[in-house]
Design a protein around this motif. Structure first.
Motif: not given
Length: 82
Positions: A50-59, A62
């Motif tokens: 879930k953290a990886d998915r959230k990080s990629s969404q933020h990228k 951006r």
């Protein structure tokens, strides 16, 4: 005060109490296994996934914002040049 430590862990073979006994002296393994409780994450929904998915969404967000910013900057430059 005596307490047990809770350890979130993905479902891997290494995250079992038997691993303590395989790699440590019996007395030390017993002490650790009594002080630690594993809390296993779901196979297809671990907190790390879930953290990886959230990080990629933020990228991705951006990247879109940066593209919009560049487009606005280019438009302003065009307007100044006439």
């Amino acid at each position: 005060t005596w307490f047990r430590t809770r350890a979130p862990a993905p479902r891997l073979n290494t995250h079992k109490y038997g691993s303590f006994y395989a790699h440590l002296p019996v007395n030390q393994a017993r002490v650790l296994s009594q002080k630690l409780t594993f809390h296993f994450t779901p196979k297809h929904g671990s907190w790390l996934d879930k953290a990886d998915r959230k990080s990629s969404q933020h990228k991705e967000a951006r990247k879109i914002l940066d593209e919009q910013k560049k487009a606005r900057r280019d438009e302003r430059r065009k307007q100044r040049r006439g």
